[in-house]
Design an enzyme around this catalytic site. Sequence first.
Site, PDB file in Angstrom:
ATOM      1  N   LYS A 198       0.790  -1.014   0.033  1.00 36.77           N
ATOM      2  CA  LYS A 198      -0.012  -0.088  -0.158  1.00 36.77           C
ATOM      3  C   LYS A 198       0.912   1.240   0.181  1.00 36.77           C
ATOM      4  O   LYS A 198       1.779   1.456   0.881  1.00 36.77           O
ATOM      5  CB  LYS A 198      -0.812  -0.004   1.247  1.00 36.77           C
ATOM      6  CG  LYS A 198      -2.130  -0.676   1.399  1.00 36.77           C
ATOM      7  CD  LYS A 198      -2.942  -0.513   2.288  1.00 36.77           C
ATOM      8  CE  LYS A 198      -4.530  -1.202   2.092  1.00 36.77           C
ATOM      9  NZ  LYS A 198      -5.187  -1.101   3.277  1.00 36.77           N
ATOM     10  N   HIS A 250      -9.165  -0.123  13.911  1.00 28.96           N
ATOM     11  CA  HIS A 250      -8.949   1.243  13.112  1.00 28.96           C
ATOM     12  C   HIS A 250     -10.308   2.104  13.110  1.00 28.96           C
ATOM     13  O   HIS A 250      -9.935   3.399  12.786  1.00 28.96           O
ATOM     14  CB  HIS A 250      -8.417   0.868  11.894  1.00 28.96           C
ATOM     15  CG  HIS A 250      -6.810   0.586  12.117  1.00 28.96           C
ATOM     16  ND1 HIS A 250      -6.549  -0.357  12.538  1.00 28.96           N
ATOM     17  CD2 HIS A 250      -5.823   1.080  11.447  1.00 28.96           C
ATOM     18  CE1 HIS A 250      -5.035  -0.714  12.638  1.00 28.96           C
ATOM     19  NE2 HIS A 250      -4.571   0.204  11.926  1.00 28.96           N
ATOM     20  N   HIS A 310      -9.409   5.731  13.686  1.00 27.51           N
ATOM     21  CA  HIS A 310      -9.304   7.047  12.560  1.00 27.51           C
ATOM     22  C   HIS A 310     -10.431   8.177  12.925  1.00 27.51           C
ATOM     23  O   HIS A 310     -10.294   9.074  12.710  1.00 27.51           O
ATOM     24  CB  HIS A 310     -10.130   6.148  11.204  1.00 27.51           C
ATOM     25  CG  HIS A 310      -9.073   5.299  10.312  1.00 27.51           C
ATOM     26  ND1 HIS A 310      -9.132   4.471   9.778  1.00 27.51           N
ATOM     27  CD2 HIS A 310      -7.596   5.515  10.657  1.00 27.51           C
ATOM     28  CE1 HIS A 310      -8.217   3.818   9.276  1.00 27.51           C
ATOM     29  NE2 HIS A 310      -7.157   4.351   9.634  1.00 27.51           N
TER      30      HIS A 310
HETATM   31  N1  GLY Z   1      -2.185  -1.499   7.067  1.00 27.38           N
HETATM   32  C1  GLY Z   1      -3.266  -2.198   6.477  1.00 27.38           C
HETATM   33  C2  GLY Z   1      -3.010  -2.730   5.218  1.00 27.38           C
HETATM   34  O1  GLY Z   1      -1.746  -2.843   4.871  1.00 27.38           O
HETATM   35  O2  GLY Z   1      -3.719  -3.400   4.607  1.00 27.38           O
END
Ligand code: GLY
Length: 332
Positions: free
Chosen positions: A132, A223, A227
């Site tokens: 990501k 999360h 968030h």
């Molecule tokens: N940090 C969450 C993911 O890499 O999907």
Amino acid sequence: MIQIEVPLGERSYPVLVGPAALGELSSLVPDDVRRVAFVTQENIGISTEIHLPTSTHYLPNGEEAKQLSVIESLCSAFAQGGLTRSDLIVGIGGGVVTDVAGFAAAVYHRGIRVLHVPTTLLGQIDAAIGGKTGVNLSEGKNLVGAFWQPCGVICDTELLASLPEREMRSGMGELAKYHFLGGGQLDSLPLDERVAACVRIKAEVVASDEREGGGRALLNYGHTLAHALEIEGSFDLRHGEAVAIGIEYAAMLAHEMGRISDASLEEHRRVLHAYGLPRGLPAGSNPDRIVKLFGRDKKAKNGFTFVLDGPEGLEVVEGIPENLLRKILERM
Ligand code: GLY
């Protein structure tokens, strides 16, 4: 040295974990690379030798670096330095650096190879693995990016010794989630084995759902509230600390819904306590505003949606009643 593979067919790559793993950097540089562009931040202060021509590119410090304009400057500098599609970018730093270096690698010359050297616990167990990448917009975090897998990741656990205590604790907040993703009692392991155990879990999750069509969403345990607290923006919370509060909340919610036992709720609390993490909402939190932010979460397609623990382990649960969410917030 522990070596773990992220199995993605032709795009599989090794993650090296251990003290002094940085010394293995050259062994992960593909043979046809002619030049290497290091991307880092000045305050990181880590450099490494390599027997190829190199350039070093410094990003602005902190989250400031996660901007499209920084990607443009970086790509211009690569072009001026003659970096070609057969060369290599090496990102050395925390999640900000690997996100930016990875995104620049994904778009420069329509994609060149990148190798990550995460220097924070959070980077080593999460951000640098799985491809990501991205930057922020003024409208929100990580709104522009790409999935772009590195060709290798080096998690030198000796680098963690010099992390400020709070940065380390923030990493522990992400680490806590792996206990409930099949990691078990990770806190009983030495640090390098603990990092390796998290990497193994992350590698498996990424291999089964690279682009987050399903199972990868489980990595977002804790999360949703985290968030919301981060978007609120008025609290002095590091990411992992916010995740810890989010894990406590998700556990209380799952317990109230009859999904987990008293013992499992206690295990969540034991883990958070073992890592010295916060569990309560910060003073001044506003449940109305938090519930509104829950509704804007990317997962919330069919009503309020959370990753919750249950008899089969973690799963994405949709359509959670608003009054229940509010009740648990008020109880924290
Ligand atoms: N940090 C969450 C993911 O890499 O999907």
